[in-house]
Scaffold this motif. Structure first.
Motif, PDB file in Angstrom:
ATOM      1  N   ALA A 277       0.836  -1.209   0.000  1.00  0.00           N
ATOM      2  CA  ALA A 277       0.000   0.000   0.000  1.00  0.00           C
ATOM      3  C   ALA A 277       0.864   1.250   0.000  1.00  0.00           C
ATOM      4  O   ALA A 277       0.567   2.231  -0.699  1.00  0.00           O
ATOM      5  N   ASP A 278       1.953   1.198   0.746  1.00  0.00           N
ATOM      6  CA  ASP A 278       2.857   2.344   0.826  1.00  0.00           C
ATOM      7  C   ASP A 278       3.465   2.643  -0.549  1.00  0.00           C
ATOM      8  O   ASP A 278       3.487   3.790  -1.000  1.00  0.00           O
ATOM      9  N   ARG A 279       3.914   1.583  -1.222  1.00  0.00           N
ATOM     10  CA  ARG A 279       4.517   1.779  -2.551  1.00  0.00           C
ATOM     11  C   ARG A 279       3.493   2.290  -3.569  1.00  0.00           C
ATOM     12  O   ARG A 279       3.842   2.975  -4.519  1.00  0.00           O
ATOM     13  N   LEU A 280       2.229   1.911  -3.370  1.00  0.00           N
ATOM     14  CA  LEU A 280       1.184   2.324  -4.318  1.00  0.00           C
ATOM     15  C   LEU A 280       0.524   3.638  -3.884  1.00  0.00           C
ATOM     16  O   LEU A 280      -0.416   4.102  -4.531  1.00  0.00           O
ATOM     17  N   ASP A 281       1.007   4.186  -2.760  1.00  0.00           N
ATOM     18  CA  ASP A 281       0.486   5.451  -2.255  1.00  0.00           C
ATOM     19  C   ASP A 281      -1.002   5.356  -1.910  1.00  0.00           C
ATOM     20  O   ASP A 281      -1.766   6.278  -2.186  1.00  0.00           O
ATOM     21  N   LEU A 282      -1.408   4.246  -1.332  1.00  0.00           N
ATOM     22  CA  LEU A 282      -2.807   4.061  -0.930  1.00  0.00           C
ATOM     23  C   LEU A 282      -2.920   4.242   0.585  1.00  0.00           C
ATOM     24  O   LEU A 282      -2.250   3.534   1.341  1.00  0.00           O
TER      25      LEU A 282
END
Ligand code: UT7
Length: 345
Positions: A277-282
């Motif tokens: 989620a962090d890498r996908l900015d969610l």
């Protein structure tokens, strides 16, 4: 009664598979961290901070994957207002026995007499591989309705004395009923990103019980009959593969990550989900998560998550959902869909 008739399709509309019902089941027996710490060299604190898991469910002796699958399948059929499917696809790593496939028994017990029925084996990516397969049956006109069940009895495959796996895996099942509909309507299953890397098959494996060990005509060592996992390497691959598959799926849908209302990632470990989620900015509010109380349920993880989220009101009609998974094989995948107006059965 079979699956409800698809709504009248606009002329020229493309045929698609549409989610018409969802259901899930976990066996009642709960395994707490305290129970595990009583017999393994681990601690509640280690398990919570490294995995986010607090409890998982376990089958009782003599129970099999098909028992879980039938429960979840019944609920998905009920949710769709259907009593029959033209085909039953079962995604599982833990079939009732090596031969035959378990799906025909599930179909028979669900009164889906004569339905096409077969198993799909892609470990924790099993639901997404199964969804792509089931949707293809609908789109190709082979079936007008397909019951896809993902069910796992992982506690039967895990060495109860192995602290690397016994703390993570649990049992459960989830199911969706797909009906024929049209592309673009809510619940229509979109395009898929699926991949594999068999050069790393030893990251998650059960060494014995297959043709390689059996053809040697040497009895299997007991430890080789259990699931083995190289956790740290698996973790790294899981984050990388789910992140890149998600990016491809969102791009293929013509979405940006700002459009994603809910992320339904394979529930392997809370830290893996947070890292993806962090890498996908969610942001956290958009994540669906139930790993704390069910653990890693393999192929069953995503439909179990979706079903519980519908029940809890965390996933509602119109939400744009990104689904992604990673598992042994190695296998991975992702897809997107707009959630339909369904109630969990
Ligand atoms: O379902 C799809 C595939 N599966 C996954 O995606 C799971 C991926 N992997 C994971 O979730 C994590 O790697 C684990 C939860 C399995 C392990 O967590 P980790 O933070 O990656 O720990 P680690 O394997 O790097 O081990 C760190 C230390 C080791 O000790 P040393 O070598 O540093 O002294 C382990 O022996 O923690 C030790 N350890 C434990 N300690 C207490 C491993 N398991 C345990 C345990 N309790 N249960």
């Amino acid at each position: 009664m079979s699956a409800p008739d698809p709504p009248h399709a606009p002329e020229g509309a493309l045929r698609a598979a549409v989610i018409a019902g969802i259901g899930s089941y976990v066996p009642p027996d709960v395994v707490t961290n305290d129970e595990l710490t009583a017999r393994l060299e681990t601690s509640d604190e280690w398990i919570r901070t490294r995995t986010g898991i607090v409890t998982r469910h376990r089958i009782t002796p003599g129970t099999a994957t098909s028992d879980l699958a039938v429960e979840a399948g019944q609920r998905a059929l009920k949710s769709a207002g259907a009593s029959h499917a033209d085909a039953v696809v079962l995604a599982t790593t833990t079939p009732d026995q090596p031969c035959p496939a378990t799906a025909p028994q599930v179909a028979a017990r669900l009164d889906c007499a004569g339905a096409a029925a077969f198993d799909v084996s892609a470990v924790c990516t099993g639901f997404l591989y199964g969804l792509a397969t089931a949707a293809s049956l609908v789109v190709a006109g082979v079936a007008d309705s397909v019951l896809l069940v993902a069910a796992e009895a992982f506690t039967s495959l895990v060495d109860p004395d192995d602290r690397h796996t016994a703390i993570i895996f649990g049992d459960g099942a989830g199911a969706v009923l797909l009906r024929a509909g049209t592309a673009g309507e809510p619940g229509a299953v979109g395009s898929f990103v699926l991949g594999s890397d068999g050069t790393a098959s030893d990251l998650i494996e059960v060494p014995a019980g297959g043709s390689r060990q059996r053809s040697a005509r040497v009895p299997a060592r007991p430890q080789d009959t259990y699931l083995r996992m190289r956790g740290r390497d698996t973790y790294r691959h899981a984050v990388e593969r789910m992140t890149s598959a998600s990016r491809q799926a969102v791009h293929a849908a013509g979405w940006t990550f700002a459009d994603v209302d809910r992320l339904a990632a394979h529930q392997a470990n809370a830290r893996i989900i947070a890292a993806v989620a962090d890498r996908l900015d969610l942001p956290e509010q958009r994540l669906l998560c139930n790993v704390a109380h069910v653990g890693n349920t393999g192929a069953a993880s995503i439909p179990l998550l979706l079903s519980e989220a519908v029940e809890a009101g965390r996933l509602t009609a119109g939400h744009r959902v990104l689904l992604t998974a990673f598992g042994g094989g190695l296998t991975w995948g992702a897809t997107t869909l707009t959630w339909p107006d369904v109630t969990a059965g």
